[in-house]
Write a protein that holds these residues in place. Structure first.
Motif, short mmCIF file in Angstrom:
data_model
loop_
_atom_site.label_atom_id
_atom_site.label_comp_id
_atom_site.label_asym_id
_atom_site.label_seq_id
_atom_site.Cartn_x
_atom_site.Cartn_y
_atom_site.Cartn_z
N GLU A 1 -7.04 -0.51 3.89
CA GLU A 1 -5.97 -0.25 4.85
C GLU A 1 -6.55 -0.05 6.25
O GLU A 1 -6.01 -0.57 7.23
CB GLU A 1 -5.16 0.98 4.41
CG GLU A 1 -3.96 1.23 5.28
CD GLU A 1 -3.13 2.41 4.78
OE1 GLU A 1 -2.01 2.55 5.29
OE2 GLU A 1 -3.58 3.17 3.92
N GLN A 2 -7.66 0.69 6.35
CA GLN A 2 -8.30 0.89 7.64
C GLN A 2 -8.80 -0.43 8.23
O GLN A 2 -8.68 -0.67 9.42
CB GLN A 2 -9.46 1.89 7.52
CG GLN A 2 -9.02 3.31 7.28
CD GLN A 2 -8.11 3.83 8.36
OE1 GLN A 2 -8.34 3.61 9.54
NE2 GLN A 2 -7.04 4.50 7.97
N THR B 1 0.83 -1.20 0.00
CA THR B 1 0.00 0.00 0.00
C THR B 1 0.87 1.25 0.00
O THR B 1 0.61 2.20 -0.74
CB THR B 1 -0.93 0.01 1.22
OG1 THR B 1 -1.76 -1.15 1.17
CG2 THR B 1 -1.81 1.24 1.25
N GLU C 1 -8.70 4.83 -5.06
CA GLU C 1 -7.99 5.34 -3.88
C GLU C 1 -8.84 5.14 -2.62
O GLU C 1 -8.33 4.74 -1.58
CB GLU C 1 -7.64 6.81 -4.05
CG GLU C 1 -6.56 7.06 -5.07
CD GLU C 1 -5.25 6.39 -4.70
OE1 GLU C 1 -4.80 6.52 -3.54
OE2 GLU C 1 -4.67 5.71 -5.57
N ARG C 2 -10.13 5.41 -2.72
CA ARG C 2 -11.03 5.23 -1.58
C ARG C 2 -11.06 3.76 -1.15
O ARG C 2 -11.00 3.44 0.02
CB ARG C 2 -12.45 5.70 -1.93
CG ARG C 2 -13.41 5.67 -0.74
CD ARG C 2 -14.83 6.05 -1.15
NE ARG C 2 -15.39 5.17 -2.16
CZ ARG C 2 -15.88 3.93 -1.91
NH1 ARG C 2 -15.87 3.46 -0.69
NH2 ARG C 2 -16.39 3.21 -2.88
N MET D 1 1.01 4.11 -2.80
CA MET D 1 0.66 5.49 -2.47
C MET D 1 1.82 6.44 -2.74
O MET D 1 1.62 7.60 -3.08
CB MET D 1 0.21 5.59 -1.02
CG MET D 1 -1.14 4.92 -0.78
SD MET D 1 -1.63 4.97 0.93
CE MET D 1 -1.96 6.71 1.12
N ARG E 1 -7.81 2.92 0.67
CA ARG E 1 -7.80 3.53 2.01
C ARG E 1 -8.70 2.74 2.95
O ARG E 1 -8.35 2.49 4.11
CB ARG E 1 -8.25 4.99 1.95
CG ARG E 1 -7.16 5.95 1.54
CD ARG E 1 -7.54 7.39 1.84
NE ARG E 1 -8.82 7.77 1.27
CZ ARG E 1 -9.01 8.26 0.05
NH1 ARG E 1 -7.98 8.43 -0.75
NH2 ARG E 1 -10.21 8.58 -0.37
N GLN E 2 -9.87 2.33 2.46
CA GLN E 2 -10.80 1.55 3.27
C GLN E 2 -10.19 0.20 3.64
O GLN E 2 -10.28 -0.23 4.79
CB GLN E 2 -12.11 1.33 2.51
CG GLN E 2 -13.14 0.54 3.29
CD GLN E 2 -14.42 0.33 2.49
OE1 GLN E 2 -14.56 0.82 1.38
NE2 GLN E 2 -15.34 -0.40 3.06
#
Length: 108
Positions: free
Chosen positions: A65-66, A16, A58-59, A20, A62-63
């Motif tokens: 990764e969370q 990730t 991208e969203r 990024m 990010r989700q």
């Protein structure tokens, strides 16, 4: 088991971070040859749909990764609870052995 879990999560985090931090020449979704890369037909076309596709991607990452971070936090919390219970069990064993020693010295 925990090592395998942590290793997989570490690999995902590194992937990730690489994704990024990759050096983009332009804005994501601008189309092939315009810095956005050829990430698929919609992104290749560029324009509003390309930007939207890039933003969705991208969203999504990010989700993910969370979710991975939350799973890691949960795993560490469970490990802490397990170790606390193990400490309590061992403390009871110590107290039991001390009682046996007291009984033996008292019987003499």
């Amino acid at each position: 088991m925990a090592r395998l879990f942590l290793r997989r999560n570490l690999q995902r985090c590194i992937a990730t971070q690489i994704r990024m931090s990759s050096d983009q020449l332009g804005e994501l979704g601008k189309g092939a040859g315009k810095g956005g890369g050829g990430g698929g037909y919609v992104r290749s076309a560029g324009g509003a749909f390309g930007k939207r596709e890039a933003a969705e991607e991208e969203r999504y990452f990010r989700q993910r990764e969370q979710e991975q971070l939350e799973a890691l936090r949960k795993h560490h919390t469970e490990e802490i609870e397990h170790h606390k219970k193990e400490i309590e069990r061992l403390q009871r064993e110590i107290d039991r052995h001390k009682g046996k020693i007291r009984k033996l010295t008292h019987d003499d």
